[in-house]
Scaffold this motif. Sequence first.
Motif, PDB file in Angstrom:
ATOM      1  N   PHE A   7       0.834  -1.208   0.000  1.00 37.03           N
ATOM      2  CA  PHE A   7       0.000   0.000   0.000  1.00 37.03           C
ATOM      3  C   PHE A   7       0.870   1.261   0.000  1.00 37.03           C
ATOM      4  O   PHE A   7       0.544   2.251  -0.655  1.00 37.03           O
ATOM      5  N   GLU A   8       1.957   1.227   0.713  1.00 37.44           N
ATOM      6  CA  GLU A   8       2.837   2.391   0.782  1.00 37.44           C
ATOM      7  C   GLU A   8       3.551   2.660  -0.541  1.00 37.44           C
ATOM      8  O   GLU A   8       4.074   3.754  -0.743  1.00 37.44           O
ATOM      9  N   LYS A   9       3.570   1.676  -1.427  1.00 36.69           N
ATOM     10  CA  LYS A   9       4.220   1.854  -2.734  1.00 36.69           C
ATOM     11  C   LYS A   9       3.216   2.169  -3.842  1.00 36.69           C
ATOM     12  O   LYS A   9       3.620   2.425  -4.980  1.00 36.69           O
ATOM     13  N   ALA A  10       1.959   2.183  -3.523  1.00 38.72           N
ATOM     14  CA  ALA A  10       0.931   2.380  -4.555  1.00 38.72           C
ATOM     15  C   ALA A  10       0.693   3.850  -4.821  1.00 38.72           C
ATOM     16  O   ALA A  10       0.793   4.690  -3.922  1.00 38.72           O
ATOM     17  N   TYR A  11       0.381   4.170  -6.034  1.00 34.13           N
ATOM     18  CA  TYR A  11       0.002   5.528  -6.431  1.00 34.13           C
ATOM     19  C   TYR A  11      -0.583   5.446  -7.844  1.00 34.13           C
ATOM     20  O   TYR A  11      -0.566   4.389  -8.488  1.00 34.13           O
ATOM     21  N   TYR A  12      -1.101   6.568  -8.322  1.00 36.53           N
ATOM     22  CA  TYR A  12      -1.661   6.619  -9.667  1.00 36.53           C
ATOM     23  C   TYR A  12      -0.597   7.171 -10.613  1.00 36.53           C
ATOM     24  O   TYR A  12      -0.245   8.340 -10.568  1.00 36.53           O
ATOM     25  N   GLY A  13      -0.099   6.302 -11.436  1.00 39.51           N
ATOM     26  CA  GLY A  13       0.935   6.723 -12.367  1.00 39.51           C
ATOM     27  C   GLY A  13       1.298   5.582 -13.291  1.00 39.51           C
ATOM     28  O   GLY A  13       1.083   4.397 -12.978  1.00 39.51           O
ATOM     29  N   ASP A  14       1.871   5.900 -14.422  1.00 33.53           N
ATOM     30  CA  ASP A  14       2.227   4.875 -15.404  1.00 33.53           C
ATOM     31  C   ASP A  14       3.321   3.941 -14.887  1.00 33.53           C
ATOM     32  O   ASP A  14       3.390   2.781 -15.307  1.00 33.53           O
ATOM     33  N   SER A  15       4.167   4.439 -14.014  1.00 35.03           N
ATOM     34  CA  SER A  15       5.268   3.615 -13.521  1.00 35.03           C
ATOM     35  C   SER A  15       4.918   2.879 -12.234  1.00 35.03           C
ATOM     36  O   SER A  15       5.798   2.286 -11.599  1.00 35.03           O
ATOM     37  N   ASN A  16       3.656   2.917 -11.834  1.00 34.00           N
ATOM     38  CA  ASN A  16       3.235   2.211 -10.626  1.00 34.00           C
ATOM     39  C   ASN A  16       3.412   0.707 -10.811  1.00 34.00           C
ATOM     40  O   ASN A  16       2.926   0.127 -11.784  1.00 34.00           O
ATOM     41  N   LEU A  42     -12.735   6.132  -7.583  1.00 30.55           N
ATOM     42  CA  LEU A  42     -13.127   7.343  -8.298  1.00 30.55           C
ATOM     43  C   LEU A  42     -13.014   8.559  -7.397  1.00 30.55           C
ATOM     44  O   LEU A  42     -12.561   9.635  -7.830  1.00 30.55           O
ATOM     45  N   TRP A  43     -13.391   8.407  -6.141  1.00 30.20           N
ATOM     46  CA  TRP A  43     -13.306   9.510  -5.182  1.00 30.20           C
ATOM     47  C   TRP A  43     -11.856   9.841  -4.855  1.00 30.20           C
ATOM     48  O   TRP A  43     -11.483  11.019  -4.763  1.00 30.20           O
ATOM     49  N   THR A  44     -11.035   8.822  -4.667  1.00 28.22           N
ATOM     50  CA  THR A  44      -9.631   9.058  -4.342  1.00 28.22           C
ATOM     51  C   THR A  44      -8.901   9.737  -5.495  1.00 28.22           C
ATOM     52  O   THR A  44      -8.152  10.702  -5.295  1.00 28.22           O
ATOM     53  N   ARG A  45      -9.118   9.247  -6.694  1.00 25.57           N
ATOM     54  CA  ARG A  45      -8.483   9.862  -7.860  1.00 25.57           C
ATOM     55  C   ARG A  45      -8.916  11.315  -8.042  1.00 25.57           C
ATOM     56  O   ARG A  45      -8.097  12.194  -8.337  1.00 25.57           O
ATOM     57  N   THR A  46     -10.227  11.562  -7.843  1.00 23.74           N
ATOM     58  CA  THR A  46     -10.734  12.922  -8.027  1.00 23.74           C
ATOM     59  C   THR A  46     -10.146  13.874  -6.992  1.00 23.74           C
ATOM     60  O   THR A  46      -9.797  15.028  -7.309  1.00 23.74           O
ATOM     61  N   LEU A  47     -10.025  13.412  -5.753  1.00 21.19           N
ATOM     62  CA  LEU A  47      -9.444  14.247  -4.708  1.00 21.19           C
ATOM     63  C   LEU A  47      -7.983  14.571  -5.011  1.00 21.19           C
ATOM     64  O   LEU A  47      -7.542  15.736  -4.865  1.00 21.19           O
ATOM     65  N   ILE A  48      -7.221  13.570  -5.446  1.00 19.15           N
ATOM     66  CA  ILE A  48      -5.810  13.806  -5.767  1.00 19.15           C
ATOM     67  C   ILE A  48      -5.686  14.793  -6.926  1.00 19.15           C
ATOM     68  O   ILE A  48      -4.851  15.711  -6.891  1.00 19.15           O
ATOM     69  N   GLN A  49      -6.498  14.618  -7.951  1.00 24.73           N
ATOM     70  CA  GLN A  49      -6.425  15.529  -9.090  1.00 24.73           C
ATOM     71  C   GLN A  49      -6.815  16.947  -8.691  1.00 24.73           C
ATOM     72  O   GLN A  49      -6.220  17.931  -9.166  1.00 24.73           O
ATOM     73  N   HIS A  50      -7.781  17.080  -7.801  1.00 27.16           N
ATOM     74  CA  HIS A  50      -8.177  18.411  -7.322  1.00 27.16           C
ATOM     75  C   HIS A  50      -7.034  19.068  -6.555  1.00 27.16           C
ATOM     76  O   HIS A  50      -6.770  20.272  -6.716  1.00 27.16           O
ATOM     77  N   ILE A  51      -6.342  18.289  -5.732  1.00 26.48           N
ATOM     78  CA  ILE A  51      -5.206  18.844  -4.982  1.00 26.48           C
ATOM     79  C   ILE A  51      -4.097  19.292  -5.924  1.00 26.48           C
ATOM     80  O   ILE A  51      -3.503  20.368  -5.762  1.00 26.48           O
ATOM     81  N   LEU A  52      -3.821  18.469  -6.937  1.00 23.92           N
ATOM     82  CA  LEU A  52      -2.778  18.837  -7.892  1.00 23.92           C
ATOM     83  C   LEU A  52      -3.151  20.096  -8.671  1.00 23.92           C
ATOM     84  O   LEU A  52      -2.284  20.912  -9.007  1.00 23.92           O
ATOM     85  N   ASP A  53      -4.450  20.244  -8.958  1.00 25.30           N
ATOM     86  CA  ASP A  53      -4.885  21.426  -9.718  1.00 25.30           C
ATOM     87  C   ASP A  53      -4.877  22.692  -8.869  1.00 25.30           C
ATOM     88  O   ASP A  53      -4.618  23.797  -9.384  1.00 25.30           O
ATOM     89  N   GLU A  54      -5.168  22.555  -7.577  1.00 23.21           N
ATOM     90  CA  GLU A  54      -5.346  23.726  -6.732  1.00 23.21           C
ATOM     91  C   GLU A  54      -4.063  24.185  -6.051  1.00 23.21           C
ATOM     92  O   GLU A  54      -3.941  25.353  -5.683  1.00 23.21           O
ATOM     93  N   THR A  55      -3.127  23.297  -5.824  1.00 21.59           N
ATOM     94  CA  THR A  55      -1.898  23.685  -5.135  1.00 21.59           C
ATOM     95  C   THR A  55      -0.919  24.321  -6.112  1.00 21.59           C
ATOM     96  O   THR A  55      -0.959  24.072  -7.326  1.00 21.59           O
ATOM     97  N   SER A  56      -0.040  25.096  -5.550  1.00 24.09           N
ATOM     98  CA  SER A  56       0.975  25.788  -6.372  1.00 24.09           C
ATOM     99  C   SER A  56       2.335  25.127  -6.260  1.00 24.09           C
ATOM    100  O   SER A  56       3.359  25.761  -6.495  1.00 24.09           O
ATOM    101  N   LEU A  57       2.341  23.851  -5.893  1.00 22.54           N
ATOM    102  CA  LEU A  57       3.606  23.149  -5.733  1.00 22.54           C
ATOM    103  C   LEU A  57       4.051  22.596  -7.084  1.00 22.54           C
ATOM    104  O   LEU A  57       3.410  21.693  -7.641  1.00 22.54           O
TER     105      LEU A  57
END
Length: 527
Positions: free
Chosen positions: A194-203, A331-346
Amino acid sequence: MASILARRIVGRSTIPSFSTNASSLSCNIPGLSSFTLDTRRRNDDDRDNNRVLPSMGISHQKQQYRLYHATPKQEILPLVAVAVVGGIGYYSYRALQRMDEEWEDYQWELQQYEKKYGPVNESSSSTKQLFANGTLGVDLGTIHLVLAHKNNATTTNKEKAKVVPTREGARYTFGGIMYPNGDEQSPMLGKLAFEKAYYGDSNQVRYPADDYDQKTIFDVASPAMNNALETRVGKASLEGVRPVVAIPPLEDNALKLESAFKSFLPDTSTFVPEPVAAVWGAEAQALIDASSKDSGPVVVVDVGGKVTTCTAVQKNKVCSSATLPNIGGELWTRTLIQHILDETSLPFLDQDEMAQQRLYQAANVAIAEYNTSNQAHIHIPYISMNVETREAQHLDTKVSRGVLEQKVQQRLKEIIADQMDTSGDIFSPHVPPPTDYASLWTSVLIQLLEQINATPMNVDKVLIVGGGSKQQLIVSSLQQSWNALTGQGADAIVVPELAKRSELVALGAASLPSHHQYNPEHGIVVP
């Protein structure tokens, strides 16, 4: 006869002469044609002929009459035999049909009794020794694995099935697996994966439900099952245990998963569809009562990690099912992550693999918070580093549940639009295409019930299960849809408590009596 003919020629001056013999009567009238009447008894064919008085222009149809009826015995006896054989056959068929119905009624009543009080003859049968260590229910979902155990009826007859926690105390096991550097001999499981999981092509984390690979399923399920049995019965072995595996209602996936489990489970294993197991689990937990043989279908809405299934279950049998891919808890987890990426300035956050792993973990925690809170706080210190300035980056943001629900509804509309051309008969053609959760449930439920020639008024209960169903929007939208279909409120909607929604399938599988099997045509039966 002569007097009658005489009356017919009244008014003529000539007098006819008559002559008779044994077979005919002749009449000769001067100036007119003579004719002869045959006085012999005619057969049936002769009676169809006409008599004509040609000189008078009068045509008379001979009267039809029968003097007697006599059919030969050789013609009547076959008819009598056919009637007797046909009558015996008809009533024999009705008697056998009635016997089958009474046997089905007996099996149903026995099954309902054993649900409440345990197997009737199990203590005196070979199952006493064969399954001395009870039943292990296995629910391998698209994201998580849940295990439940029930002791044999010979030890504690009335004990209910219980979920077996992991060694870390969690009530489920992360179902992903990772093979570091391609080394299949040392897989990473559970929390490590679980600690190695994420949404990405190299997952590199793989899930058993992605392709139902036998080795992946064995590597994920076998260690977890051994740990559960060591906790419950004191030894990490399937000896004396009957595994009951819950399989998807979709036939192709069910066959793949069943084949994978059969490769390492004993021959005494049982496989039951997830919706049927969910109904059994709900009955075991006293959430519904489907004990009446005349009860209507129970619609099971199972919102899993990656897919959602809607299934009509009646008399412990899957009648119809629809699967909605890419519509689940993820679907909820992916949407939350995408919202964070869109809203943050990092900057560079979406390019940092380790940062994405930490964000995935934090997003899962936040999603759980939304179950009981209107807002989630995501705080990840030192999540990444600015490559240009070499400064540490920290993530600290708050997202309200309303904002997330709006984003999810938008994403759901896009997913449905992509699936409309390839969804087959999942959505009803009688209503507009779905655009949100409420219209999604309406369209799917109408189509599901039409396939079994039922209406919403015939449905007994609608049961919500699955870990992805814990969001309030899922429940409220389903209630709204059902109220629109029936106009009688949402009393038929059964909403278990949060923890039970992801456990009912495993609990139902573990509650199945040891001598019961699932048959696709007849449901749960005693072989």
